[in-house]
Write a protein that holds these residues in place. Structure first.
Motif, PDB file in Angstrom:
ATOM      1  N   THR A 188       0.816  -1.214   0.000  1.00 54.19           N
ATOM      2  CA  THR A 188       0.000   0.000   0.000  1.00 54.19           C
ATOM      3  C   THR A 188       0.849   1.263   0.000  1.00 54.19           C
ATOM      4  O   THR A 188       0.478   2.276  -0.577  1.00 54.19           O
ATOM      5  CB  THR A 188      -0.909   0.020   1.261  1.00 54.19           C
ATOM      6  OG1 THR A 188      -1.473  -1.278   1.406  1.00 54.19           O
ATOM      7  CG2 THR A 188      -2.018   1.037   1.123  1.00 54.19           C
ATOM      8  N   ASN A 189       1.993   1.196   0.662  1.00 54.79           N
ATOM      9  CA  ASN A 189       2.828   2.397   0.810  1.00 54.79           C
ATOM     10  C   ASN A 189       4.149   2.252   0.058  1.00 54.79           C
ATOM     11  O   ASN A 189       5.232   2.496   0.593  1.00 54.79           O
ATOM     12  CB  ASN A 189       3.080   2.670   2.298  1.00 54.79           C
ATOM     13  CG  ASN A 189       1.792   2.909   3.049  1.00 54.79           C
ATOM     14  OD1 ASN A 189       1.148   3.932   2.872  1.00 54.79           O
ATOM     15  ND2 ASN A 189       1.389   1.948   3.859  1.00 54.79           N
ATOM     16  N   VAL A 190       4.006   1.871  -1.208  1.00 48.48           N
ATOM     17  CA  VAL A 190       5.138   1.562  -2.070  1.00 48.48           C
ATOM     18  C   VAL A 190       6.241   2.615  -2.042  1.00 48.48           C
ATOM     19  O   VAL A 190       7.419   2.296  -2.002  1.00 48.48           O
ATOM     20  CB  VAL A 190       4.645   1.448  -3.527  1.00 48.48           C
ATOM     21  CG1 VAL A 190       5.779   1.080  -4.442  1.00 48.48           C
ATOM     22  CG2 VAL A 190       3.526   0.449  -3.624  1.00 48.48           C
ATOM     23  N   HIS A 191       5.848   3.896  -2.073  1.00 48.70           N
ATOM     24  CA  HIS A 191       6.836   4.920  -2.431  1.00 48.70           C
ATOM     25  C   HIS A 191       7.760   5.350  -1.308  1.00 48.70           C
ATOM     26  O   HIS A 191       8.909   5.689  -1.550  1.00 48.70           O
ATOM     27  CB  HIS A 191       6.123   6.136  -3.021  1.00 48.70           C
ATOM     28  CG  HIS A 191       5.349   5.767  -4.247  1.00 48.70           C
ATOM     29  ND1 HIS A 191       5.984   5.348  -5.399  1.00 48.70           N
ATOM     30  CD2 HIS A 191       4.021   5.673  -4.473  1.00 48.70           C
ATOM     31  CE1 HIS A 191       5.060   5.039  -6.290  1.00 48.70           C
ATOM     32  NE2 HIS A 191       3.865   5.221  -5.761  1.00 48.70           N
ATOM     33  N   ASP A 192       7.278   5.298  -0.079  1.00 44.54           N
ATOM     34  CA  ASP A 192       8.121   5.861   0.980  1.00 44.54           C
ATOM     35  C   ASP A 192       8.569   4.838   2.018  1.00 44.54           C
ATOM     36  O   ASP A 192       9.338   5.165   2.906  1.00 44.54           O
ATOM     37  CB  ASP A 192       7.372   7.010   1.681  1.00 44.54           C
ATOM     38  CG  ASP A 192       6.100   6.534   2.381  1.00 44.54           C
ATOM     39  OD1 ASP A 192       5.680   5.378   2.139  1.00 44.54           O
ATOM     40  OD2 ASP A 192       5.532   7.318   3.164  1.00 44.54           O
ATOM     41  N   THR A 193       8.088   3.583   1.900  1.00 49.52           N
ATOM     42  CA  THR A 193       8.247   2.663   3.028  1.00 49.52           C
ATOM     43  C   THR A 193       9.307   1.580   2.805  1.00 49.52           C
ATOM     44  O   THR A 193       9.388   0.994   1.727  1.00 49.52           O
ATOM     45  CB  THR A 193       6.885   2.002   3.358  1.00 49.52           C
ATOM     46  OG1 THR A 193       5.987   3.037   3.747  1.00 49.52           O
ATOM     47  CG2 THR A 193       6.999   0.987   4.476  1.00 49.52           C
ATOM     48  N   TYR A 194      10.078   1.341   3.835  1.00 51.24           N
ATOM     49  CA  TYR A 194      11.062   0.255   3.833  1.00 51.24           C
ATOM     50  C   TYR A 194      10.610  -0.816   4.822  1.00 51.24           C
ATOM     51  O   TYR A 194      10.274  -0.513   5.965  1.00 51.24           O
ATOM     52  CB  TYR A 194      12.451   0.772   4.240  1.00 51.24           C
ATOM     53  CG  TYR A 194      13.486  -0.324   4.182  1.00 51.24           C
ATOM     54  CD1 TYR A 194      14.229  -0.544   3.031  1.00 51.24           C
ATOM     55  CD2 TYR A 194      13.683  -1.177   5.280  1.00 51.24           C
ATOM     56  CE1 TYR A 194      15.151  -1.592   2.966  1.00 51.24           C
ATOM     57  CE2 TYR A 194      14.590  -2.218   5.216  1.00 51.24           C
ATOM     58  CZ  TYR A 194      15.321  -2.429   4.064  1.00 51.24           C
ATOM     59  OH  TYR A 194      16.209  -3.456   3.998  1.00 51.24           O
ATOM     60  N   TYR A 195      10.620  -2.068   4.390  1.00 52.90           N
ATOM     61  CA  TYR A 195      10.210  -3.193   5.236  1.00 52.90           C
ATOM     62  C   TYR A 195      11.446  -3.860   5.823  1.00 52.90           C
ATOM     63  O   TYR A 195      12.253  -4.438   5.098  1.00 52.90           O
ATOM     64  CB  TYR A 195       9.389  -4.177   4.383  1.00 52.90           C
ATOM     65  CG  TYR A 195       8.899  -5.427   5.100  1.00 52.90           C
ATOM     66  CD1 TYR A 195       8.787  -5.492   6.486  1.00 52.90           C
ATOM     67  CD2 TYR A 195       8.513  -6.541   4.368  1.00 52.90           C
ATOM     68  CE1 TYR A 195       8.329  -6.634   7.119  1.00 52.90           C
ATOM     69  CE2 TYR A 195       8.046  -7.688   5.000  1.00 52.90           C
ATOM     70  CZ  TYR A 195       7.965  -7.728   6.373  1.00 52.90           C
ATOM     71  OH  TYR A 195       7.511  -8.867   7.001  1.00 52.90           O
ATOM     72  N   MET A 196      11.600  -3.756   7.131  1.00 51.29           N
ATOM     73  CA  MET A 196      12.775  -4.295   7.820  1.00 51.29           C
ATOM     74  C   MET A 196      12.462  -5.692   8.355  1.00 51.29           C
ATOM     75  O   MET A 196      11.697  -5.829   9.311  1.00 51.29           O
ATOM     76  CB  MET A 196      13.154  -3.343   8.955  1.00 51.29           C
ATOM     77  CG  MET A 196      14.540  -3.561   9.485  1.00 51.29           C
ATOM     78  SD  MET A 196      15.039  -2.331  10.724  1.00 51.29           S
ATOM     79  CE  MET A 196      15.389  -0.927   9.723  1.00 51.29           C
ATOM     80  N   ILE A 197      13.033  -6.712   7.730  1.00 51.29           N
ATOM     81  CA  ILE A 197      12.789  -8.089   8.169  1.00 51.29           C
ATOM     82  C   ILE A 197      13.872  -8.495   9.173  1.00 51.29           C
ATOM     83  O   ILE A 197      15.042  -8.140   9.009  1.00 51.29           O
ATOM     84  CB  ILE A 197      12.739  -9.046   6.951  1.00 51.29           C
ATOM     85  CG1 ILE A 197      11.478  -8.736   6.114  1.00 51.29           C
ATOM     86  CG2 ILE A 197      12.721 -10.511   7.396  1.00 51.29           C
ATOM     87  CD1 ILE A 197      11.209  -9.710   4.965  1.00 51.29           C
ATOM     88  N   GLY A 198      13.474  -9.243  10.189  1.00 50.59           N
ATOM     89  CA  GLY A 198      14.342  -9.479  11.333  1.00 50.59           C
ATOM     90  C   GLY A 198      15.147 -10.761  11.332  1.00 50.59           C
ATOM     91  O   GLY A 198      15.953 -10.996  12.219  1.00 50.59           O
TER      92      GLY A 198
END
Ligand SMILES: *Cc1c(COP(=O)(O)O)cnc(C)c1O
Length: 405
Positions: A188-198
């Motif tokens: 949904t928030n393609v443009h500004d978001t980074y997904y931090m996987i642990g």
């Protein structure tokens, strides 16, 4: 020169380690994942990126972590010398921060202004909140509603550092549901978001990337053991949840065929107890979850099981794809440890070494005695002490009536 070099440890262009890994994501997510892959490939080759990473590991995390000779534990078992790699001395008390430092630097490089993460026990949430506070980036943490309740202390820690914790009530209200919610947010928030996987799981490039950020553990160990013993260890051993602390330790030794690589999975109440363990390799079978193909805890219909371990950090229902490959090829061996064995090892380490280990790490400690006998006197084992056990005190207290006599 060893011609087998890198035969195990680099995924192909699709992110596959043998038949495992890959990028099983919906079409809408694919451009994001490809963009991330490009950014990672670019960062990987940038010496400036690694200088920044190492500088923060030194000043903020407190690396290098010591390699410590566990003399009394060694005497107790009467076999090979046992060393601890002291990841529990890192800032925030575990190895997870190594990965978060790397990923926050990558997010900044990509110009991202908002970070999301998902967490089960809350340890990755805390490490993420730590680096986001440091770099003044807003963080949203998805966490199963049940876990929010169970892990109130970590939720409070995250909030203290400015993170927003969103309880996920769908499904069973645990990690698997939080994972789905985080993926939904990312799309949904393609443009500004980074997904931090642990952990070293998820779709390519995460398993490789997280491994490379955690490989500092094995690289330091290699230098430290050569310095103090003049040779490589006979074995390295680490607990396995998603597999990041283990792969970080294993990776720099993969091409050294004389070094045994031992992972320890949580067998909870026992491998034969339905939904009573978290041993994805020893008690699961291959399937697809979280964007990659790997061994998973699942029922006969392929529904993902929740699993159980006394240690909240080990009950991820899958395992990083590189471990699945190391398991199938036999390059690494994976043992299992029950709740009870882990508790006994926890108490023994407190008593003999003056170190309160995380319950996760206690799973590896529980298996080091047999391994020390197998390797024998004159041999060397390095155990990755992935975290400190202060967070586990209440859990342990409810399981033992009184301190050991
Ligand atoms: C999260 C955690 C683990 C398990 O995660 P891996 O990705 O398998 O390393 C192990 N030990 C500690 C202390 C943890 O916090």
């Amino acid at each position: 020169m060893n011609l087998l070099r890198n035969s195990y440890n680099q995924p192909d262009s699709e992110g596959r380690f043998g038949q495992f890994g890959g990028r099983y994501v919906p079409e809408t997510l694919m451009p994001l994942v490809l963009e991330l892959t490009t950014a990672w490939e670019d960062a990987k080759r940038s010496s400036e990126f690694w200088v920044q990473y190492h500088s923060l590991l030194t000043s903020f995390v407190g690396r290098p972590s010591p390699l410590y000779f566990a003399e009394r534990l060694t005497k107790h078992y009467g076999g090979a010398k046992i060393y601890f790699k002291r990841e529990e001395l890192n800032h925030t008390g575990a190895h997870k921060i190594n990965n978060c430092i790397g990923q926050i630097l990558l997010a900044r490089r990509m110009g991202r202004t908002r970070i999301i993460a998902e967490t089960g026990a809350g340890q990755h949430g805390v490490a993420s909140a730590t680096v986001c506070a440091k770099f003044n980036l807003p963080l949203v943490v998805y966490m199963g509603a049940k876990d929010v309740e169970r892990q109130a202390q970590n939720v409070f820690r995250m909030k203290l550092m400015g993170a927003e914790v969103l309880p996920v009530t769908g499904g069973a209200g645990t990690l698997k549901d939080a994972l789905n919610e985080a993926l939904r947010d990312w799309v949904t928030n393609v443009h500004d978001t980074y997904y931090m996987i642990g952990t070293s799981a998820g779709m390519h490039p995460y398993p490789e990337m997280v491994r490379d950020f955690q490989a500092v553990i094995g690289k330091e160990t290699r230098e430290q053991i050569l310095e103090c013993e003049g040779c490589l260890p006979d074995a390295v051993i680490a607990c396995v949840g998603g597999g990041s602390n283990a792969i970080g330790m294993f990776h720099p030794f993969i091409d050294d065929e004389t070094v045994r690589l031992i992972g320890v999975e949580a067998s909870g109440h026992g491998l034969d107890v339905y939904n009573g363990h978290a041993a994805s390799l020893n008690g699961g079978r291959p399937g697809v979850l979280h964007g990659n193909r790997t061994y998973l805890l699942q029922n006969e219909d392929g529904q993902i099981l929740e699993g159980h371990s006394i240690s909240a950090g080990l009950d991820y229902p899958g395992i990083g794809p590189e471990h699945s490959h190391l398991f199938d090829t036999g390059r690494a061996q994976y043992l299992t440890c029950t709740d009870k064995e882990a508790l006994d090892a926890f108490r023994l380490t407190c008593r003999l070494e003056g170190i309160i280990p995380a319950l996760e790490s206690s799973h590896a400690i529980a298996k080091v005695g047999d391994l020390a006998k197998e390797v024998g006197c004159g041999g060397i084992i390095v155990l990755n002490l992935s975290g400190r056990g202060d967070k586990d005190i209440d859990t342990v207290a409810t399981h033992i009536e009184s301190a050991p006599a």
